[in-house]
Design an enzyme around this catalytic site. Structure first.
Site, PDB file in Angstrom:
ATOM      1  N   HIS A  98       3.057  41.408  46.495  1.00 52.66           N
ATOM      2  CA  HIS A  98       2.529  40.283  45.719  1.00 52.66           C
ATOM      3  C   HIS A  98       2.703  40.581  44.238  1.00 52.66           C
ATOM      4  CE1 HIS A  98      -1.333  42.562  45.770  1.00 52.66           C
ATOM      5  NE2 HIS A  98      -1.600  41.953  44.649  1.00 52.66           N
ATOM      6  N   HIS A 100       0.748  41.187  41.568  1.00 52.33           N
ATOM      7  CA  HIS A 100      -0.097  42.058  40.728  1.00 52.33           C
ATOM      8  C   HIS A 100       0.617  43.377  40.403  1.00 52.33           C
ATOM      9  CE1 HIS A 100      -4.051  39.989  42.208  1.00 52.33           C
ATOM     10  NE2 HIS A 100      -3.461  39.305  41.245  1.00 52.33           N
ATOM     11  N   ASP A 102      -0.212  46.419  40.580  1.00 58.37           N
ATOM     12  CA  ASP A 102      -0.266  47.572  41.496  1.00 58.37           C
ATOM     13  C   ASP A 102       0.820  47.474  42.577  1.00 58.37           C
ATOM     14  OD1 ASP A 102      -1.609  45.480  42.743  1.00 58.37           O
ATOM     15  OD2 ASP A 102      -3.120  46.750  43.669  1.00 58.37           O
ATOM     16  N   HIS A 161      -5.774  37.570  49.266  1.00 61.73           N
ATOM     17  CA  HIS A 161      -6.040  38.335  48.038  1.00 61.73           C
ATOM     18  C   HIS A 161      -5.377  37.660  46.837  1.00 61.73           C
ATOM     19  CE1 HIS A 161      -6.109  41.744  45.282  1.00 61.73           C
ATOM     20  NE2 HIS A 161      -4.809  41.603  45.144  1.00 61.73           N
ATOM     21  N   ASN A 192     -10.810  42.973  43.997  1.00 62.18           N
ATOM     22  CA  ASN A 192     -10.418  42.083  42.899  1.00 62.18           C
ATOM     23  C   ASN A 192     -10.124  40.681  43.443  1.00 62.18           C
ATOM     24  OD1 ASN A 192      -9.142  40.733  40.805  1.00 62.18           O
ATOM     25  ND2 ASN A 192      -7.302  42.011  40.859  1.00 62.18           N
TER      26      ASN A 192
HETATM   27 ZN   LIG Z   1      -4.158  45.691  44.796  1.00 58.55          ZN
END
Ligand SMILES: [Zn+2]
Length: 247
Positions: A98, A100, A102, A161, A192
């Site tokens: 995804h 983000h 990280d 998420h 998050n």
């Molecule tokens: Zn993450």
């Protein structure tokens, strides 16, 4: 030995052990099964602490495939070097699950290293808007990849998420790589939620449960991955969160 000396030795021991722990906390690599390895780097989730983020890599006879990039931007090259030193193979492909950081932080860096970088079109749209690193190649629908002697498929289960989160499924080895869509059994909350949809996430988890029954391994985006109840645990956390929100 005086009390002071004992105290000094004790303090010295605690300090050096403490330092060596922060030293080893940059990048860890653990064998999962066969040619699969989980690697972990650490980032600051916004509260000044260090939190682990899991990625994975697979050593095939055509080269190494990376699943998500390190979160820690100092570890892009150390990860490649560690893989080269351990397996004498180059990383040839990297796919982020995804948008983000990280998952995507290293995409531009790896692109420059001639690694074929991939995300879905949906992820790319969000990366563009949010100024996150972008991949060179785009996936437009659920896709199967065969690299050397291994195959895997990408699956978009729906929002969770993040609006774009995908999971990866390795059917021969029954590995479900969940990224941040799946919470570790170690997690005490849904994490998050800045881009999350906690209602649809529940339906999306159920789709994954139906589609990929009985995984032997489930790799969540953060924390411990040795427990196979991670999908059930994610459902539990989401239901708890949603019922609290409605009260
Ligand atoms: Zn993450």
């Amino acid at each position: 030995m005086s009390m002071r000396t004992i105290l000094f030795i004790l303090v010295f021991f605690i300090c050096t052990t403490g330092f060596s722990q922060t030293e080893t906390k940059k990048l860890t690599i653990s064998h999962l099964t066969k040619d699969f390895y989980v690697y972990t780097t650490f980032g600051d989730p916004g509260n000044g602490s260090l939190f682990p983020a899991n990625g994975m890599y697979l050593v095939t006879n055509k080269g190494v495939v990376l699943f998500d990039t390190p979160w820690d931007t100092t570890q892009f090259l150390p990860l490649l070097d560690s893989i080269q030193a351990r397996h004498h193979q180059n990383v040839i492909m990297c796919i982020s699950t995804h948008f983000h950081s990280d998952r995507t932080a290293g995409l531009e860096y790896y692109k420059q290293k001639n690694i074929k970088t991939y995300t879905t079109k949906q992820t790319d749209n969000l990366s563009k808007i949010r100024n996150e690193p972008r991949a060179a190649f785009l996936i437009y629908q659920d896709t199967s990849f065969t690299i050397g002697q291994y195959s895997f498929e990408t699956f978009y289960p729906g929002k969770g998420h993040s609006p774009d989160n995908i999971v990866l499924w390795f059917n021969n080895d029954k590995i479900l790589y969940g990224g941040c869509f799946i919470k570790s059994t170690e997690a005490t909350g849904p994490g998050n939620l800045s881009d999350a949809n906690t209602i649809e996430w529940i339906n999306s988890i159920k789709k994954v449960q139906t589609k990929f029954g009985k995984p032997s391994y489930i790799i969540p985006g953060h924390q411990n991955w040795t427990n196979k109840n991670a999908l059930l645990h994610t459902l539990k956390l989401l239901k708890e969160y949603n019922s609290k929100k409605n009260n």
